[in-house]
Design a protein around this motif. Structure first.
Motif, PDB file in Angstrom:
ATOM      1  N   PHE A   1     -54.887 -10.471  -4.360  1.00 32.95           N
ATOM      2  CA  PHE A   1     -53.914 -10.773  -3.308  1.00 32.95           C
ATOM      3  C   PHE A   1     -52.568 -10.121  -3.581  1.00 32.95           C
ATOM      4  CE2 PHE A   1     -50.856 -13.943  -1.366  1.00 32.95           C
ATOM      5  CZ  PHE A   1     -51.101 -13.577  -0.044  1.00 32.95           C
ATOM      6  N   ARG A   2     -52.237  -9.951  -4.855  1.00 29.44           N
ATOM      7  CA  ARG A   2     -50.936  -9.399  -5.233  1.00 29.44           C
ATOM      8  C   ARG A   2     -50.995  -7.903  -5.547  1.00 29.44           C
ATOM      9  NH1 ARG A   2     -46.955 -12.660  -3.491  1.00 29.44           N
ATOM     10  NH2 ARG A   2     -47.728 -14.796  -3.587  1.00 29.44           N
ATOM     11  N   ARG A   3     -52.085  -7.244  -5.203  1.00 24.15           N
ATOM     12  CA  ARG A   3     -52.141  -5.803  -5.468  1.00 24.15           C
ATOM     13  C   ARG A   3     -51.178  -5.077  -4.531  1.00 24.15           C
ATOM     14  NH1 ARG A   3     -56.836  -6.778  -2.396  1.00 24.15           N
ATOM     15  NH2 ARG A   3     -57.267  -5.294  -0.702  1.00 24.15           N
ATOM     16  N   PRO A   4     -50.731  -3.895  -4.922  1.00 23.30           N
ATOM     17  CA  PRO A   4     -49.772  -3.149  -4.092  1.00 23.30           C
ATOM     18  C   PRO A   4     -50.306  -2.908  -2.690  1.00 23.30           C
ATOM     19  CG  PRO A   4     -49.934  -2.179  -6.276  1.00 23.30           C
ATOM     20  CD  PRO A   4     -51.006  -3.220  -6.201  1.00 23.30           C
ATOM     21  N   LYS A   5     -49.401  -2.935  -1.738  1.00 22.79           N
ATOM     22  CA  LYS A   5     -49.773  -2.748  -0.346  1.00 22.79           C
ATOM     23  C   LYS A   5     -50.437  -1.389  -0.152  1.00 22.79           C
ATOM     24  CE  LYS A   5     -47.849  -2.889   4.327  1.00 22.79           C
ATOM     25  NZ  LYS A   5     -46.611  -3.058   5.147  1.00 22.79           N
ATOM     26  N   GLY A   6     -51.561  -1.406   0.541  1.00 26.50           N
ATOM     27  CA  GLY A   6     -52.274  -0.172   0.826  1.00 26.50           C
ATOM     28  C   GLY A   6     -53.278   0.235  -0.232  1.00 26.50           C
ATOM     29  N   MET A   7     -53.282  -0.451  -1.376  1.00 25.78           N
ATOM     30  CA  MET A   7     -54.223  -0.111  -2.451  1.00 25.78           C
ATOM     31  C   MET A   7     -55.578  -0.751  -2.182  1.00 25.78           C
ATOM     32  SD  MET A   7     -53.994  -0.865  -6.569  1.00 25.78           S
ATOM     33  CE  MET A   7     -52.789   0.442  -6.900  1.00 25.78           C
ATOM     34  N   SER A   8     -56.639   0.006  -2.297  1.00 28.67           N
ATOM     35  CA  SER A   8     -57.978  -0.542  -2.110  1.00 28.67           C
ATOM     36  C   SER A   8     -58.346  -1.437  -3.282  1.00 28.67           C
ATOM     37  CB  SER A   8     -59.001   0.585  -1.990  1.00 28.67           C
ATOM     38  OG  SER A   8     -59.162   1.239  -3.243  1.00 28.67           O
ATOM     39  N   LEU A   9     -59.321  -2.320  -3.063  1.00 26.91           N
ATOM     40  CA  LEU A   9     -59.777  -3.203  -4.125  1.00 26.91           C
ATOM     41  C   LEU A   9     -60.397  -2.407  -5.269  1.00 26.91           C
ATOM     42  CD1 LEU A   9     -59.987  -6.143  -4.959  1.00 26.91           C
ATOM     43  CD2 LEU A   9     -62.186  -6.287  -3.787  1.00 26.91           C
ATOM     44  N   ALA A  10     -61.111  -1.351  -4.942  1.00 28.12           N
ATOM     45  CA  ALA A  10     -61.721  -0.517  -5.982  1.00 28.12           C
ATOM     46  C   ALA A  10     -60.658   0.140  -6.847  1.00 28.12           C
ATOM     47  CB  ALA A  10     -62.619   0.539  -5.342  1.00 28.12           C
TER      48      ALA A  10
END
Length: 472
Positions: free
Chosen positions: A198-207
């Motif tokens: 949920f806190r990953r950078p905006k626009g970054m894919s889960l992979a």
């Protein structure tokens, strides 16, 4: 006895309740107090429990949303567990583990080993989760000392982690405010990022996010030196950190790096074991990993008696037995290690779990997750996430920034207060509401729980709007 019980459930305070509140304020130090109120605080007084419900001193009946503290897995007031406690106490209430032993502890060790993944075959029993993690870390230190590697002692932990309140275990914690005013063995701990999608950078894919976590882990091992790192400690799901479910494959990849670099992988299953994810242990059955050690507590007795432990790999023990230091002593133990009453309760608790509760938990978990997920319709809710019978509702100021602190640091407490009035106990964590009900919860009771939580959040939204704190 029946008359006293009637007083509690009809809303009349049982004699002594007011005295208990006053005595707490004058004499009882609560866990995790603030300096301004330490030793002068009374919290919600709970009178009794039954199934998934508890009753407070005013007679209010509440769904036990957190199952105590992730632990009342088979529910309150199970007569068969109370009887086991009585029977064992009348047979043998205690024996010193330094030079005697009891049969329930040996039987429990075998039962636990039968459920453990890989070659985890031996169990050291403790008094709870903190002492279980502390034991695993001390065993890692002993193991490397005996093998002639005294420099291999550093511990890898992660942001958002919670591993206990004893000195070494607390040093691993990575939640906000856990370590603001507390000392720790900081020289022994290397922190990594939380695997929080949920806190990953905006626009970054889960992979890409997952690859970044793996790269960070690999780079940290290279930078610090595998010869200096003794262990990685990780919860399969970061529980008190907000029910952070890692991306698919993340734990397996971390396990491989640990294996390649002779770093012990310690899976902290204090919360996830004994049914919370539908299995006795989640490491193998849910995540497909075979750690070197697993720590457990809480659900092992469903909270009826303080007990925890560490399961240790057969390989590690064989390496110690083959060392050049056969007289080296693992100088560690607790007065209540292998307590006969706790072990007897755990054995009966396992019987109940294996009989029907584990299967029931697996059956209702998808419904639990789906119903909680409907709360994402509310504008205050940024994300609902979870696995098994663990769930978290994270509130945010707005979904674009995902910033919880601009909103209100006590929004979780606000929701809990409303829910308490409506018949639900919630575990508030700053801007989050954590739910982990007893595993025996039914679909109808899940509906009740989610409906109350929805109303509690809605009332909180109204409060925040009236106060001008939030305009959502």
């Amino acid at each position: 006895m029946a008359a006293a019980r009637d007083l509690r459930v009809t809303g009349m305070a049982e004699p002594g309740d007011e005295d208990a509140v006053d005595l707490a304020r004058r004499h009882l130090i609560q866990p995790w107090p603030f300096a301004g109120s330490v030793g002068h605080e009374a919290r919600a007084l709970i009178g009794e429990g039954d199934g998934i419900y508890i009753t407070d001193s005013s007679g209010q009946r509440l769904i036990d949303g957190p199952a105590g503290m992730w632990c009342i897995n088979i529910g309150h007031r199970r007569e068969e567990l109370a009887k086991v406690m009585y029977d064992q106490a009348m047979a043998l209430s205690y024996n010193t583990p330094w030079y005697t032993m009891n049969a329930p502890s040996a039987q429990l060790a075998r039962r636990i080993a039968d459920h453990a993944p890989g070659d985890l075959s031996h169990v050291f029993l403790t008094t709870g989760g903190s002492s279980a993690v502390e034991t695993a870390l001390r065993f890692m230190q002993f193991y490397n000392n005996v093998r002639g590697r005294p420099e291999k002692k550093l511990i890898l932990s992660r942001g958002g982690a919670y591993h206990g309140s004893t000195y070494l275990s607390a040093s691993l914690n990575g939640r906000p405010r856990d370590r603001d005013w507390m000392d720790g063995a900081d020289e022994l701990v290397v922190k990594l990022s939380s695997p929080d999608p949920f806190r990953r950078p905006k626009g970054m894919s889960l992979a890409a996010f997952t690859d970044g976590l793996i790269d960070e882990f690999r780079d940290t091992v290279a930078r610090v030196g595998a010869e200096r790192i003794g262990a990685f400690v990780g919860e399969p799901v970061q529980a008190s950190g907000g029910v952070i479910v890692p991306p698919d494959g993340y734990l397996k990849r971390i396990r491989e790096i640990c294996r390649d670099n002779d770093i012990l992988y310690i899976s902290d299953e204090v919360v996830t074991a004994f049914g919370r994810l539908g299995h006795v242990f989640a490491s193998g059955d849910v995540f497909g990993i075979d750690p070197d050690m697993i720590t457990f507590a809480k659900g092992v007795t469903s909270g009826y008696f303080p007990l925890g432990g560490v399961i240790i790999s057969q390989r590690l023990l064989e390496q110690l037995r083959r060392s050049n230091h056969p007289d080296a002593m693992f100088g560690h133990g607790l007065t209540y290690t292998s307590h006969p009453i706790g072990c007897a309760v755990a054995l009966k608790n396992l019987d109940i779990l294996e009989d029907s509760v584990l299967a029931h938990a697996r059956e209702v978990a998808p419904y639990f997750q789906a119903q909680l997920k409907t709360l994402e319709e509310l504008p205050l809710v940024g994300e609902v996430r979870g696995l098994g019978l663990m769930g978290c509702v994270e509130c945010v100021a707005d979904r674009e920034s995902k910033d919880p602190l601009q909103l209100d640091k006590n929004v979780g407490k606000r929701i809990d207060a409303h829910c308490h009035e409506l018949g639900l106990l919630v575990r508030p964590l700053i801007n989050m509401c954590v739910m982990s009900p007893p595993l025996i919860i039914s679909r109808e009771q899940i509906d009740d729980m989610v409906a109350i939580l929805r109303e509690g959040i809605s009332r909180t939204m109204d409060d925040l709007r009236k106060e001008g704190v939030w305009r959502g």
